[in-house]
Design an enzyme around this catalytic site. Structure first.
Site, PDB file in Angstrom:
ATOM      1  N   PHE A 238      11.724  12.450   4.972  1.00 55.51           N
ATOM      2  CA  PHE A 238      10.417  11.848   3.811  1.00 55.51           C
ATOM      3  C   PHE A 238      10.554  10.762   3.219  1.00 55.51           C
ATOM      4  O   PHE A 238      11.039  10.721   2.097  1.00 55.51           O
ATOM      5  CB  PHE A 238       9.797  13.187   3.502  1.00 55.51           C
ATOM      6  CG  PHE A 238       8.294  12.368   2.805  1.00 55.51           C
ATOM      7  CD1 PHE A 238       7.219  12.315   3.367  1.00 55.51           C
ATOM      8  CD2 PHE A 238       8.072  11.696   2.032  1.00 55.51           C
ATOM      9  CE1 PHE A 238       6.130  11.617   2.925  1.00 55.51           C
ATOM     10  CE2 PHE A 238       6.998  10.347   0.936  1.00 55.51           C
ATOM     11  CZ  PHE A 238       6.549  10.915   2.089  1.00 55.51           C
TER      12      PHE A 238
ATOM     13  N   ASP B 266      18.063   6.899   0.143  1.00 55.45           N
ATOM     14  CA  ASP B 266      17.044   7.260  -0.738  1.00 55.45           C
ATOM     15  C   ASP B 266      17.335   8.240  -1.610  1.00 55.45           C
ATOM     16  O   ASP B 266      17.020   9.333  -1.483  1.00 55.45           O
ATOM     17  CB  ASP B 266      15.756   7.492   0.584  1.00 55.45           C
ATOM     18  CG  ASP B 266      14.736   7.445   0.536  1.00 55.45           C
ATOM     19  OD1 ASP B 266      14.424   7.380  -1.102  1.00 55.45           O
ATOM     20  OD2 ASP B 266      13.895   7.038   1.055  1.00 55.45           O
TER      21      ASP B 266
ATOM     22  N   LYS C 283      10.246   6.135  -8.021  1.00 54.93           N
ATOM     23  CA  LYS C 283       9.419   7.197  -8.899  1.00 54.93           C
ATOM     24  C   LYS C 283       9.614   7.041 -10.938  1.00 54.93           C
ATOM     25  O   LYS C 283       8.723   6.852 -11.328  1.00 54.93           O
ATOM     26  CB  LYS C 283       9.330   8.945  -8.415  1.00 54.93           C
ATOM     27  CG  LYS C 283       9.244   9.058  -7.209  1.00 54.93           C
ATOM     28  CD  LYS C 283       8.647  10.023  -6.623  1.00 54.93           C
ATOM     29  CE  LYS C 283       8.439  10.121  -4.886  1.00 54.93           C
ATOM     30  NZ  LYS C 283       7.068  10.228  -5.220  1.00 54.93           N
TER      31      LYS C 283
END
Length: 406
Positions: free
Chosen positions: A147, A232, A261
């Site tokens: 993801f 990531d 984030k």
């Protein structure tokens, strides 16, 4: 006339969203109105312990005083210039973020998906300018069940049909291999490979932690085959796993790290591509950009986030309290939990489907005053703010045990 939000109940507000909001989310039926630390409060004043933390965007809790203060100070001075001009906050942010992550250069963006898209562009440009891959032939190897976001390019290499179905045609140039499989990765890499792009821990897939040595193996392979290792760390980075970055657990240094984030402190969207100079240095003026990327408000908040991490306090808290979380979940195995994976204050918990779906378990936890979220069947993700206390964590585990016994 539409009633003001303060006079509308949670049920009123949920009903009001239905005709005017696109239905791209299926949130739990709780309407948050206030928050502080690890706790949120709904419209009616009910309090909940936040065990999701905005998928790691709230690593430092809601409204951390140092981050709120940094935002207030900057709001009174300057919020946006665009990158058409310099601003007085960007240099310090880039310097300190590069030092924190052990990299040379920073490409500031806004959202996590933007960081991934930017990382893809940088890897391709490096492949053409440095490695010598023929034009338009560069490939990037990714892992199944990944993801990385939901833009059209990113869903092109997703194996989640919910994310992909109905959004083709898809962007070429990606090869998908099983996660945590070095042999498959070796076979997929060839002279056209620009990069291997992976999550050091797969979050959306259920907090999938690879076997010891996998990340080091990816690093060795990419060096040997002359391609980039792009990590990531948008969910796994910035203290979540008990280290600054998840790759630090194996002392691995990727060529490029993608951050987001938590970098915005739960206040503003902030993301970044950080990497070696010979990689990020391939970009020239006009080849990539963002109106809001590196804006003064984002840089001020991002610098305050880096300052919190420079002390090591939050990494230590995640490591120490992660052991409490792990021990608590271990005691639940065989008592409604069929298995779990954890690293620091991050866990994917597989609940016996006979007890309920992940959604049902999340709704039961909500009624007990704990907010968590399901992913894929009966798997629950737990990722409390790193500011959570041991007593709060034990209380959440007690609530979890209670709903599993229903």
């Amino acid at each position: 006339m539409t009633a003001p939000a303060r006079s509308r109940t949670s049920a009123d507000l949920i009903r009001a969203e239905e005709p005017v909001l696109a239905h791209n989310y299926h949130p739990l039926p709780v309407v948050v109105a206030r928050a502080e630390g690890a706790w949120v409060e709904d419209v009616e004043g009910r309090r909940y312990l936040d065990m999701l933390a905005g998928y790691s965007a709230l690593n430092f809790g809601h409204r951390h005083p140092a981050l709120v203060e940094a935002a207030h100070r900057q709001l009174d001075r300057l919020t946006l210039t665009s990158r058409a001009f310099h601003n007085d906050r960007l240099a310090e942010f880039a310097e300190r973020l590069a030092q924190l992550t052990g990299q040379d250069m920073v490409l500031p963006m806004n959202t996590g998906a933007e960081a991934v898209e930017s990382g893809i562009k940088v890897a391709r440009k490096w492949a053409y300018d440095v490695k010598g891959v023929p034009a338009d032939r560069a490939t990037i190897v990714v892992a199944a069940d990944n993801f990385h976001g939901r833009t059209t390019t990113i869903v092109s290499f997703s194996t989640d049909e919910t994310a992909r179905s109905g959004f083709g045609p898809f962007t070429p140039g990606f090869r998908v291999v099983p996660y945590d499989d070095l042999a498959a990765l070796e076979e997929a890499v060839d002279e056209t490979t620009a990069a291997v792009l992976i999550e050091p821990i797969q979050g959306e897939a259920g907090v999938i932690v690879p076997r010891d040595g996998y990340l080091a193996g990816v690093r060795e392979l990419t060096r040997r085959r002359n391609c980039l290792f792009v990590a990531d760390e948008i969910q796994s980075g910035l203290g979540r796993t008990g280290r600054t970055l998840a790759v630090d657990h194996e002392d691995v240094e990727p060529d490029v790290v993608l951050l987001g984030k938590a970098l915005g402190g739960g206040i503003v969207p902030v993301s970044a591509v950080v990497g070696r100079r010979e990689v990020l240095g391939v970009l020239n003026p006009g080849e990539h950009g963002s109106t809001f990327g590196g804006n003064p408000l984002a840089a001020a908040v991002g610098t305050a986030v880096v300052e919190l991490l420079e002390t090591g306090e939050f990494q230590h808290r995640a490591d120490t309290l992660g052991a409490v979380l792990r021990d608590g979940l271990t005691r639940l195995v065989g008592r409604g939990v069929v298995g779990f994976r954890s690293r620091g204050l991050w866990a994917g918990v597989d609940v016996d489907p006979a007890i309920g779906s992940g959604r049902e378990i999340s709704e039961r936890l909500m009624r007990e005053g704990v907010l968590a979220k399901d992913t894929h069947g009966s798997t629950i993700r737990l990722a409390p703010p790193l500011t959570v206390t041991e007593d709060e964590l034990l209380g959440a585990l007690a609530s979890f045990e209670k709903v599993l016994a229903v």
